[in-house]
Write a protein that holds these residues in place. Structure first.
Motif, PDB file in Angstrom:
ATOM      1  N   GLY A  85       0.824  -1.189  -0.071  1.00 20.93           N
ATOM      2  CA  GLY A  85       0.001  -0.072   0.053  1.00 20.93           C
ATOM      3  C   GLY A  85       0.710   1.333   0.140  1.00 20.93           C
ATOM      4  O   GLY A  85       0.040   2.355   0.115  1.00 20.93           O
ATOM      5  N   GLU A  86       2.218   1.207  -0.169  1.00 18.57           N
ATOM      6  CA  GLU A  86       2.877   2.444  -0.255  1.00 18.57           C
ATOM      7  C   GLU A  86       2.824   3.469  -1.296  1.00 18.57           C
ATOM      8  O   GLU A  86       2.902   4.647  -0.825  1.00 18.57           O
ATOM      9  N   PHE A  87       2.418   2.904  -2.369  1.00 19.64           N
ATOM     10  CA  PHE A  87       2.117   4.210  -3.529  1.00 19.64           C
ATOM     11  C   PHE A  87       0.751   4.755  -2.937  1.00 19.64           C
ATOM     12  O   PHE A  87       0.641   6.015  -3.245  1.00 19.64           O
ATOM     13  N   THR A  88      -0.359   4.071  -2.463  1.00 24.11           N
ATOM     14  CA  THR A  88      -1.462   4.864  -2.121  1.00 24.11           C
ATOM     15  C   THR A  88      -1.265   5.730  -0.773  1.00 24.11           C
ATOM     16  O   THR A  88      -1.861   6.660  -0.720  1.00 24.11           O
ATOM     17  N   LEU A  89      -0.506   5.182   0.120  1.00 29.59           N
ATOM     18  CA  LEU A  89      -0.037   5.989   1.266  1.00 29.59           C
ATOM     19  C   LEU A  89       0.754   7.105   0.893  1.00 29.59           C
ATOM     20  O   LEU A  89       0.354   8.354   1.437  1.00 29.59           O
ATOM     21  N   ARG A  90       1.494   7.385  -0.201  1.00 26.44           N
ATOM     22  CA  ARG A  90       2.114   8.551  -0.760  1.00 26.44           C
ATOM     23  C   ARG A  90       0.911   9.376  -1.454  1.00 26.44           C
ATOM     24  O   ARG A  90       0.974  10.494  -1.203  1.00 26.44           O
ATOM     25  N   ALA A  91       0.297   8.564  -1.880  1.00 23.69           N
ATOM     26  CA  ALA A  91      -0.957   9.522  -2.785  1.00 23.69           C
ATOM     27  C   ALA A  91      -1.630  10.536  -1.382  1.00 23.69           C
ATOM     28  O   ALA A  91      -2.284  11.474  -1.730  1.00 23.69           O
ATOM     29  N   PHE A  92      -1.849   9.586  -0.403  1.00 22.93           N
ATOM     30  CA  PHE A  92      -2.796  10.351   0.685  1.00 22.93           C
ATOM     31  C   PHE A  92      -1.775  11.341   1.372  1.00 22.93           C
ATOM     32  O   PHE A  92      -2.251  12.586   1.471  1.00 22.93           O
ATOM     33  N   LEU A  93      -0.431  11.108   1.765  1.00 25.90           N
ATOM     34  CA  LEU A  93       0.234  11.930   2.257  1.00 25.90           C
ATOM     35  C   LEU A  93       0.704  13.374   1.362  1.00 25.90           C
ATOM     36  O   LEU A  93       0.800  14.307   1.848  1.00 25.90           O
ATOM     37  N   ASN A  94       0.503  12.932   0.129  1.00 26.22           N
ATOM     38  CA  ASN A  94       0.777  14.001  -0.935  1.00 26.22           C
ATOM     39  C   ASN A  94      -0.426  14.895  -1.265  1.00 26.22           C
ATOM     40  O   ASN A  94      -0.482  15.713  -2.208  1.00 26.22           O
ATOM     41  N   GLY A  95      -1.649  14.580  -0.484  1.00 26.80           N
ATOM     42  CA  GLY A  95      -2.862  15.281  -0.646  1.00 26.80           C
ATOM     43  C   GLY A  95      -3.540  14.778  -1.976  1.00 26.80           C
ATOM     44  O   GLY A  95      -4.647  15.680  -2.522  1.00 26.80           O
ATOM     45  N   LYS A  96      -3.311  13.811  -2.619  1.00 30.56           N
ATOM     46  CA  LYS A  96      -3.902  13.425  -3.982  1.00 30.56           C
ATOM     47  C   LYS A  96      -5.186  12.942  -3.622  1.00 30.56           C
ATOM     48  O   LYS A  96      -6.248  12.598  -4.443  1.00 30.56           O
ATOM     49  N   MET A  97      -5.504  12.276  -2.197  1.00 35.60           N
ATOM     50  CA  MET A  97      -6.856  11.718  -2.011  1.00 35.60           C
ATOM     51  C   MET A  97      -6.668  11.818  -0.488  1.00 35.60           C
ATOM     52  O   MET A  97      -5.579  12.075   0.320  1.00 35.60           O
ATOM     53  N   ASP A  98      -8.003  11.737   0.293  1.00 31.61           N
ATOM     54  CA  ASP A  98      -8.020  11.503   1.770  1.00 31.61           C
ATOM     55  C   ASP A  98      -8.018  10.177   2.289  1.00 31.61           C
ATOM     56  O   ASP A  98      -8.017   9.363   1.290  1.00 31.61           O
ATOM     57  N   LEU A  99      -8.068  10.037   3.724  1.00 24.31           N
ATOM     58  CA  LEU A  99      -7.886   8.525   4.106  1.00 24.31           C
ATOM     59  C   LEU A  99      -8.950   7.500   3.623  1.00 24.31           C
ATOM     60  O   LEU A  99      -8.856   6.476   3.183  1.00 24.31           O
ATOM     61  N   SER A 100     -10.369   8.228   3.633  1.00 21.34           N
ATOM     62  CA  SER A 100     -11.422   7.463   3.464  1.00 21.34           C
ATOM     63  C   SER A 100     -11.354   7.258   1.872  1.00 21.34           C
ATOM     64  O   SER A 100     -11.829   5.874   1.510  1.00 21.34           O
ATOM     65  N   GLN A 101     -10.764   8.051   1.071  1.00 18.12           N
ATOM     66  CA  GLN A 101     -10.813   7.664  -0.367  1.00 18.12           C
ATOM     67  C   GLN A 101      -9.647   6.298  -0.618  1.00 18.12           C
ATOM     68  O   GLN A 101      -9.820   5.620  -1.610  1.00 18.12           O
ATOM     69  N   ALA A 102      -8.643   6.677   0.021  1.00 22.35           N
ATOM     70  CA  ALA A 102      -7.352   5.459  -0.174  1.00 22.35           C
ATOM     71  C   ALA A 102      -7.993   4.276   0.461  1.00 22.35           C
ATOM     72  O   ALA A 102      -7.576   3.328  -0.089  1.00 22.35           O
ATOM     73  N   GLU A 103      -8.937   4.157   1.489  1.00 20.54           N
ATOM     74  CA  GLU A 103      -9.221   2.747   1.827  1.00 20.54           C
ATOM     75  C   GLU A 103     -10.275   2.358   0.845  1.00 20.54           C
ATOM     76  O   GLU A 103     -10.312   1.246   0.626  1.00 20.54           O
ATOM     77  N   ALA A 104     -10.901   3.409   0.310  1.00 19.94           N
ATOM     78  CA  ALA A 104     -11.774   2.561  -0.964  1.00 19.94           C
ATOM     79  C   ALA A 104     -11.215   2.153  -2.054  1.00 19.94           C
ATOM     80  O   ALA A 104     -11.840   1.286  -2.766  1.00 19.94           O
ATOM     81  N   VAL A 105      -9.803   2.490  -2.244  1.00 18.99           N
ATOM     82  CA  VAL A 105      -8.993   2.021  -3.480  1.00 18.99           C
ATOM     83  C   VAL A 105      -8.967   0.477  -3.136  1.00 18.99           C
ATOM     84  O   VAL A 105      -9.010  -0.357  -3.999  1.00 18.99           O
ATOM     85  N   ALA A 106      -8.628  -0.162  -1.880  1.00 18.38           N
ATOM     86  CA  ALA A 106      -8.468  -1.347  -1.369  1.00 18.38           C
ATOM     87  C   ALA A 106      -9.836  -2.088  -1.690  1.00 18.38           C
ATOM     88  O   ALA A 106      -9.800  -3.274  -2.132  1.00 18.38           O
ATOM     89  N   ASP A 107     -11.055  -1.278  -1.193  1.00 14.46           N
ATOM     90  CA  ASP A 107     -12.188  -2.210  -1.475  1.00 14.46           C
ATOM     91  C   ASP A 107     -12.450  -2.211  -2.946  1.00 14.46           C
ATOM     92  O   ASP A 107     -13.090  -3.266  -3.257  1.00 14.46           O
ATOM     93  N   LEU A 108     -12.042  -1.442  -3.797  1.00 15.49           N
ATOM     94  CA  LEU A 108     -12.526  -1.374  -5.322  1.00 15.49           C
ATOM     95  C   LEU A 108     -11.705  -2.438  -5.880  1.00 15.49           C
ATOM     96  O   LEU A 108     -12.153  -3.586  -6.361  1.00 15.49           O
ATOM     97  N   ILE A 109     -10.411  -2.493  -5.302  1.00 16.73           N
ATOM     98  CA  ILE A 109      -9.453  -3.688  -5.855  1.00 16.73           C
ATOM     99  C   ILE A 109      -9.966  -5.316  -5.228  1.00 16.73           C
ATOM    100  O   ILE A 109     -10.310  -6.246  -6.239  1.00 16.73           O
ATOM    101  N   ASN A 110     -10.730  -5.092  -4.253  1.00 20.55           N
ATOM    102  CA  ASN A 110     -11.504  -6.555  -3.691  1.00 20.55           C
ATOM    103  C   ASN A 110     -12.882  -6.653  -3.974  1.00 20.55           C
ATOM    104  O   ASN A 110     -13.448  -7.698  -3.653  1.00 20.55           O
ATOM    105  N   SER A 111     -13.487  -5.647  -4.729  1.00 25.23           N
ATOM    106  CA  SER A 111     -14.915  -5.784  -5.246  1.00 25.23           C
ATOM    107  C   SER A 111     -15.010  -7.055  -5.909  1.00 25.23           C
ATOM    108  O   SER A 111     -14.422  -7.181  -7.108  1.00 25.23           O
TER     109      SER A 111
END
Length: 474
Positions: free
Chosen positions: A114-140
């Motif tokens: 998850g380090e790529f998405t973590l960096r996206a969150f830390l760099n303001g590309k998405m908030d934390l709930s959106q980052a968690e949704a990425v994992a949900d989307l992959i697992n849908s």
């Protein structure tokens, strides 16, 4: 974990395939890859614009590793907000590892989960709930879970929370300002308007909290327990629903000694069918354990499907009486669970017997809080499609159709509960005309819990727990 270096990982599933994608992100991403990539156009990679793709070879000295496509994404216009390069190579595991190992030798570090998405969150590309949704989307695994993840990833949930937080923060600022002028006894925050805001926030929070029950089952699949006496066709029905020979079918009563589970999608909604051991008095120790598990599975199920053998209850009065007792036992033990009575094997009945059977089932339904029933033949596949439609009726998909926000994450659910608790305290304080300094304490706590959801308030342990569940390369 260092977050200012350059990382690399395979972004596609491990193993052989037509194409694999290797993702590199960090301040040195383009600089590291440029000397290793010889473009067909002969143009240097470092001079290329963002969002461009280039055909060429990855070279290890004089040795060509593979012909690849290299995609360039310049900061901040990338997924992570950093310099990013994606290498599309041929899907040989050998080629994948050769390229990754070469990049590591040249200065990259293997990315953590998850380090790529973590960096996206830390760099303001998405908030934390959106980052968690990425994992949900992959697992849908079905349309419903996919739709909920997409809505959350696009910011539907976080936007709603952020709007409430901003409104509450505005009033909090005015109340804090009152504290600075306490000696002058002035009121900057209109209490009537504040009451209206508190009521509005409570209403939204309650709606979001209530949506979790629906969201959780839609995300994980609706559990449906298939129960009934032995040898009534539960395993045959499961096979008919799944359209495969998943469960063992036999004329010997008690063949299913344990629960069998499988999943399928009906109308875009995931269902998890549980074929349980039959309910009956038995001295068989193994079968008794299976029957005990049956009641455990009923307690976990969202919908209960009770099967009876039409050919038995239509002609056997004693058998019909036993069925009534078993259905009443389930309904009394689980009064709030939807119960669907399925009279199987109707292909064995004459027309007049079916008419008589319907009257009996009408009576059983009326006696058990209007439990629904359906005539069916699992063996000949008669009524199976109607059963699927019935199952969908038991699921609240209205929120999905209306694009309402549905909470599916247990962390968000817990934070919403805590936020509502604090807002209730604020309301109580307003009713008792508490001073601004006491109101401010509860308001700050509510703001804290809102911030937990979107990631405005966070810590290393929380981020570690969330992103550890991601796959490598995302």
């Amino acid at each position: 974990m260092k977050l200012n270096d350059t990382i690399v990982a395979l972004a596609t599933p491990a193993g052989a395939g037509a194409i694999s994608v290797i993702r590199v992100s960090g301040p040195e991403a383009i600089k590291i890859i440029a000397p290793l990539f010889v473009a067909k156009s002969k143009k240097p990679l470092e001079d290329q614009a963002s969002h461009t793709i280039h055909l060429g070879n990855i070279m290890n000295g004089e040795r060509t590793l593979d012909e690849v496509l290299v995609s360039v994404f310049r900061a901040p216009r990338s997924y992570t907000g950093e310099e990013t390069v994606e290498i599309s190579c041929h899907g040989s595991p050998y080629i994948q590892q050769e390229i990754i190992q070469l990049l590591i030798r040249k200065g990259c570090r293997s990315a953590e989960a998850g380090e790529f998405t973590l960096r996206a969150f830390l760099n303001g590309k998405m908030d934390l709930s959106q980052a968690e949704a990425v994992a949900d989307l992959i697992n849908s695994e079905n349309a419903a879970s996919h739709q909920m993840a997409m809505q959350q990833m696009r910011g539907g949930f976080s936007n709603e929370i952020q709007k409430l937080r901003e409104e509450l923060l505005n009033f909090a600022s005015l109340i804090e300002l009152e504290l600075d002028f306490a000696e002058e006894d002035v009121e900057f925050a209109n209490r009537d308007q504040f009451r209206e805001l508190v009521s509005k926030i409570q209403t939204v929070l309650k709606r979001l909290i209530d949506s979790f029950a629906t969201g959780n089952v839609l995300k994980n699949g609706i559990p449906v327990a298939i129960v009934g006496e032995p040898n009534v066709g539960k395993s045959t029905l499961l096979n008919a629903l799944l359209n495969e020979e998943r469960a063992i079918v036999s004329d010997i009563a008690g063949t299913t000694r344990d629960t069998i589970e499988d999943e399928m999608s009906i109308g875009g909604v995931g269902f998890r069918f549980i074929d349980t051991a039959g309910i009956r008095d038995t001295k068989d120790v193994v079968e008794s354990i299976g029957i005990k598990k049956t009641f455990e599975k009923i307690s976990q199920a969202q919908v209960v499907v009770y099967l009876v053998d039409s050919s038995q209850i239509a002609v056997n009065t004693e058998r019909l009486r036993q069925v009534r007792i078993e259905i009443e036992k389930i309904k009394n033990k689980f009064p709030l669970k939807p119960l669907l009575i399925i009279s199987n094997k109707i292909d064995r009945l004459a027309e007049e017997e079916i008419t008589k059977l319907k009257k009996e089932l009408d009576l059983i339904s009326a006696m058990n809080n209007r439990a629904q029933y359906l005539l069916l033949s699992a063996k000949s596949n008669t009524g199976v499609e109607e059963l699927k439609e019935k199952l969908l009726e038991f699921v609240n998909t209205g929120a999905l159709r209306n694009s309402d926000t549905i909470v599916t994450n247990s962390r968000h659910y817990a934070a919403l509960l805590r936020a509502l608790e604090e807002m209730n305290k604020v309301e109580e304080g307003l009713n008792h005309e508490l001073s601004g300094d006491l109101l401010a304490i509860d308001i700050r706590q509510a703001l804290y819990h809102f911030g937990e959801i979107t990631g405005q308030i966070t810590n290393d342990d929380l981020l570690g727990n969330i992103f550890a569940n991601f796959c490598i390369g995302k």
